[in-house]
Design a protein around this motif. Structure first.
Motif, PDB file in Angstrom:
ATOM      1  N   PHE A 101      33.885  93.157  30.608  1.00  0.00           N
ATOM      2  CA  PHE A 101      32.662  92.467  30.233  1.00  0.00           C
ATOM      3  C   PHE A 101      31.500  93.438  30.382  1.00  0.00           C
ATOM      4  O   PHE A 101      31.649  94.507  30.991  1.00  0.00           O
ATOM      5  CB  PHE A 101      32.425  91.243  31.131  1.00  0.00           C
ATOM      6  N   VAL A 102      30.356  93.059  29.854  1.00  0.00           N
ATOM      7  CA  VAL A 102      29.109  93.774  30.098  1.00  0.00           C
ATOM      8  C   VAL A 102      28.070  92.724  30.449  1.00  0.00           C
ATOM      9  O   VAL A 102      27.860  91.777  29.680  1.00  0.00           O
ATOM     10  CB  VAL A 102      28.629  94.571  28.860  1.00  0.00           C
ATOM     11  N   VAL A 103      27.452  92.877  31.607  1.00  0.00           N
ATOM     12  CA  VAL A 103      26.329  92.042  32.013  1.00  0.00           C
ATOM     13  C   VAL A 103      25.188  92.980  32.392  1.00  0.00           C
ATOM     14  O   VAL A 103      25.379  94.198  32.467  1.00  0.00           O
ATOM     15  CB  VAL A 103      26.686  91.088  33.178  1.00  0.00           C
ATOM     16  N   THR A 104      24.033  92.410  32.667  1.00  0.00           N
ATOM     17  CA  THR A 104      22.854  93.211  32.982  1.00  0.00           C
ATOM     18  C   THR A 104      22.485  93.034  34.446  1.00  0.00           C
ATOM     19  O   THR A 104      22.282  91.913  34.900  1.00  0.00           O
ATOM     20  CB  THR A 104      21.675  92.810  32.076  1.00  0.00           C
ATOM     21  N   ASP A 120      24.310  89.593  25.887  1.00  0.00           N
ATOM     22  CA  ASP A 120      25.458  89.624  24.981  1.00  0.00           C
ATOM     23  C   ASP A 120      26.411  88.443  25.131  1.00  0.00           C
ATOM     24  O   ASP A 120      27.308  88.281  24.327  1.00  0.00           O
ATOM     25  CB  ASP A 120      26.254  90.924  25.185  1.00  0.00           C
ATOM     26  N   ARG A 121      26.247  87.682  26.201  1.00  0.00           N
ATOM     27  CA  ARG A 121      27.150  86.566  26.510  1.00  0.00           C
ATOM     28  C   ARG A 121      28.607  87.041  26.602  1.00  0.00           C
ATOM     29  O   ARG A 121      29.536  86.291  26.343  1.00  0.00           O
ATOM     30  CB  ARG A 121      27.008  85.440  25.506  1.00  0.00           C
ATOM     31  N   ALA A 122      28.776  88.298  26.969  1.00  0.00           N
ATOM     32  CA  ALA A 122      30.114  88.895  27.029  1.00  0.00           C
ATOM     33  C   ALA A 122      30.936  88.340  28.185  1.00  0.00           C
ATOM     34  O   ALA A 122      32.157  88.197  28.067  1.00  0.00           O
ATOM     35  CB  ALA A 122      30.005  90.419  27.143  1.00  0.00           C
ATOM     36  N   PHE A 123      30.280  88.033  29.316  1.00  0.00           N
ATOM     37  CA  PHE A 123      31.019  87.479  30.443  1.00  0.00           C
ATOM     38  C   PHE A 123      31.511  86.080  30.100  1.00  0.00           C
ATOM     39  O   PHE A 123      32.659  85.738  30.358  1.00  0.00           O
ATOM     40  CB  PHE A 123      30.155  87.452  31.711  1.00  0.00           C
ATOM     41  N   GLY A 124      30.644  85.275  29.509  1.00  0.00           N
ATOM     42  CA  GLY A 124      31.033  83.923  29.103  1.00  0.00           C
ATOM     43  C   GLY A 124      32.192  83.928  28.123  1.00  0.00           C
ATOM     44  O   GLY A 124      33.110  83.117  28.218  1.00  0.00           O
ATOM     45  N   GLU A 125      32.181  84.864  27.193  1.00  0.00           N
ATOM     46  CA  GLU A 125      33.262  84.984  26.215  1.00  0.00           C
ATOM     47  C   GLU A 125      34.552  85.445  26.891  1.00  0.00           C
ATOM     48  O   GLU A 125      35.627  84.900  26.638  1.00  0.00           O
ATOM     49  CB  GLU A 125      32.869  85.978  25.108  1.00  0.00           C
ATOM     50  N   ALA A 126      34.447  86.446  27.765  1.00  0.00           N
ATOM     51  CA  ALA A 126      35.629  87.016  28.417  1.00  0.00           C
ATOM     52  C   ALA A 126      36.297  86.041  29.379  1.00  0.00           C
ATOM     53  O   ALA A 126      37.490  86.163  29.657  1.00  0.00           O
ATOM     54  CB  ALA A 126      35.253  88.292  29.163  1.00  0.00           C
ATOM     55  N   THR A 127      35.535  85.064  29.885  1.00  0.00           N
ATOM     56  CA  THR A 127      36.070  84.162  30.905  1.00  0.00           C
ATOM     57  C   THR A 127      36.132  82.702  30.461  1.00  0.00           C
ATOM     58  O   THR A 127      36.569  81.850  31.231  1.00  0.00           O
ATOM     59  CB  THR A 127      35.217  84.241  32.187  1.00  0.00           C
ATOM     60  N   GLY A 128      35.697  82.409  29.251  1.00  0.00           N
ATOM     61  CA  GLY A 128      35.731  81.026  28.770  1.00  0.00           C
ATOM     62  C   GLY A 128      34.795  80.115  29.536  1.00  0.00           C
ATOM     63  O   GLY A 128      35.107  78.948  29.763  1.00  0.00           O
ATOM     64  N   THR A 129      33.631  80.638  29.909  1.00  0.00           N
ATOM     65  CA  THR A 129      32.688  79.873  30.734  1.00  0.00           C
ATOM     66  C   THR A 129      31.399  79.501  30.011  1.00  0.00           C
ATOM     67  O   THR A 129      30.541  78.843  30.601  1.00  0.00           O
ATOM     68  CB  THR A 129      32.337  80.647  32.014  1.00  0.00           C
ATOM     69  N   TYR A 130      31.247  79.900  28.763  1.00  0.00           N
ATOM     70  CA  TYR A 130      30.016  79.582  28.028  1.00  0.00           C
ATOM     71  C   TYR A 130      30.055  78.121  27.575  1.00  0.00           C
ATOM     72  O   TYR A 130      31.001  77.690  26.907  1.00  0.00           O
ATOM     73  CB  TYR A 130      29.855  80.508  26.816  1.00  0.00           C
ATOM     74  N   VAL A 131      29.032  77.361  27.947  1.00  0.00           N
ATOM     75  CA  VAL A 131      28.939  75.946  27.594  1.00  0.00           C
ATOM     76  C   VAL A 131      28.141  75.828  26.303  1.00  0.00           C
ATOM     77  O   VAL A 131      26.932  76.050  26.285  1.00  0.00           O
ATOM     78  CB  VAL A 131      28.270  75.114  28.714  1.00  0.00           C
ATOM     79  N   GLU A 185      27.093  73.342  24.440  1.00  0.00           N
ATOM     80  CA  GLU A 185      26.012  72.362  24.349  1.00  0.00           C
ATOM     81  C   GLU A 185      24.767  72.754  25.144  1.00  0.00           C
ATOM     82  O   GLU A 185      23.661  72.322  24.822  1.00  0.00           O
ATOM     83  CB  GLU A 185      26.490  70.982  24.846  1.00  0.00           C
ATOM     84  N   LEU A 186      24.929  73.550  26.179  1.00  0.00           N
ATOM     85  CA  LEU A 186      23.808  73.880  27.060  1.00  0.00           C
ATOM     86  C   LEU A 186      23.279  75.304  26.877  1.00  0.00           C
ATOM     87  O   LEU A 186      22.169  75.611  27.308  1.00  0.00           O
ATOM     88  CB  LEU A 186      24.225  73.699  28.530  1.00  0.00           C
ATOM     89  N   GLY A 187      24.112  76.188  26.317  1.00  0.00           N
ATOM     90  CA  GLY A 187      23.706  77.583  26.220  1.00  0.00           C
ATOM     91  C   GLY A 187      23.665  78.251  27.589  1.00  0.00           C
ATOM     92  O   GLY A 187      22.941  79.217  27.802  1.00  0.00           O
ATOM     93  N   LEU A 188      24.445  77.718  28.523  1.00  0.00           N
ATOM     94  CA  LEU A 188      24.515  78.227  29.889  1.00  0.00           C
ATOM     95  C   LEU A 188      25.969  78.459  30.258  1.00  0.00           C
ATOM     96  O   LEU A 188      26.866  78.119  29.490  1.00  0.00           O
ATOM     97  CB  LEU A 188      23.903  77.206  30.867  1.00  0.00           C
ATOM     98  N   LEU A 189      26.193  78.998  31.440  1.00  0.00           N
ATOM     99  CA  LEU A 189      27.549  79.177  31.930  1.00  0.00           C
ATOM    100  C   LEU A 189      27.952  77.983  32.786  1.00  0.00           C
ATOM    101  O   LEU A 189      27.122  77.393  33.475  1.00  0.00           O
ATOM    102  CB  LEU A 189      27.654  80.465  32.751  1.00  0.00           C
ATOM    103  N   ALA A 190      29.229  77.650  32.734  1.00  0.00           N
ATOM    104  CA  ALA A 190      29.788  76.597  33.584  1.00  0.00           C
ATOM    105  C   ALA A 190      29.882  77.122  35.010  1.00  0.00           C
ATOM    106  O   ALA A 190      29.723  78.317  35.261  1.00  0.00           O
ATOM    107  CB  ALA A 190      31.170  76.195  33.078  1.00  0.00           C
ATOM    108  N   ARG A 191      30.162  76.245  35.949  1.00  0.00           N
ATOM    109  CA  ARG A 191      30.356  76.673  37.337  1.00  0.00           C
ATOM    110  C   ARG A 191      31.838  76.993  37.542  1.00  0.00           C
ATOM    111  O   ARG A 191      32.695  76.125  37.399  1.00  0.00           O
ATOM    112  CB  ARG A 191      29.925  75.578  38.311  1.00  0.00           C
ATOM    113  N   THR A 192      32.104  78.252  37.850  1.00  0.00           N
ATOM    114  CA  THR A 192      33.476  78.705  38.058  1.00  0.00           C
ATOM    115  C   THR A 192      33.519  79.684  39.217  1.00  0.00           C
ATOM    116  O   THR A 192      32.483  80.211  39.642  1.00  0.00           O
ATOM    117  CB  THR A 192      34.050  79.420  36.812  1.00  0.00           C
ATOM    118  N   ALA A 193      34.710  79.944  39.689  1.00  0.00           N
ATOM    119  CA  ALA A 193      34.942  80.958  40.721  1.00  0.00           C
ATOM    120  C   ALA A 193      36.250  81.670  40.395  1.00  0.00           C
ATOM    121  O   ALA A 193      37.267  81.023  40.148  1.00  0.00           O
ATOM    122  CB  ALA A 193      35.017  80.312  42.100  1.00  0.00           C
TER     123      ALA A 193
END
Length: 164
Positions: free
Chosen positions: A26-29, A108-119, A121-129
């Motif tokens: 992933f790539v995050v900032t 880039d929303r790369a983490f959300g894509e790589a982990t299936g955590t992008y919501v 409807e909200l444009g946010l990440l779900a709560r995961t661990a």
């Protein structure tokens, strides 16, 4: 698996992560606006995703991990959200967060894509661990059924302590 936000089902986008999977790159900032990738991390890692660090539920989660991880050697905790890096840095400084690294998936929303955590409807990440061992294998994965709930802190930390 159904994930809900305040009792209403939401749609997760991206590739779900399961125990035994290799954690995807992933790539995050980071807060200093430089990129952070999986290759930039090592050892046993806990990756948390939250909708926004500046909400009561997320605030409590990050504070709790910040406190509990201080007593655990060799484990790094990362919290990923769509909050801007400036807001993350301000919040961490104001709240004295020193044992959890925050990073943003806003660009880039790369983490959300790589982990299936992008919501969707909200444009946010779900709560995961996720707990990832030193070989990049996922040893713990939890997509909380209700985004506004807290994770099982002890289960996450126990998985991290047992990982190598």
């Amino acid at each position: 698996m159904t994930v809900k936000f305040q009792g209403n089902p939401v749609t997760l986008q991206g590739q779900k992560i399961n125990v035994g999977d290799e954690f995807r790159d992933f790539v995050v900032t980071k807060n200093d606006l430089t990129p952070l990738t999986l290759k930039d991390t090592s050892g046993v890692r806990v990756f948390l995703t939250v909708p926004s660090i500046d909400t009561p539920v997320c605030d409590l989660e990050i504070r709790t991990f910040n406190e509990k991880i201080a007593n655990v050697q060799g484990v790094t905790v990362y919290t990923i959200s769509h909050d801007l890096p400036f807001a993350q840095a301000r919040w961490c400084g104001a709240e004295g967060i020193k044992n959890v690294i925050t990073a943003s998936d806003y660009k880039d929303r790369a983490f959300g894509e790589a982990t299936g955590t992008y919501v969707k409807e909200l444009g946010l990440l779900a709560r995961t661990a996720f707990v990832v061992d030193s070989n990049n294998k996922v040893v713990y994965a939890d997509y909380l059924e209700e985004i506004t709930s807290q994770p099982d802190f002890d289960a996450v930390l126990n998985a991290a302590k047992e990982a190598k």
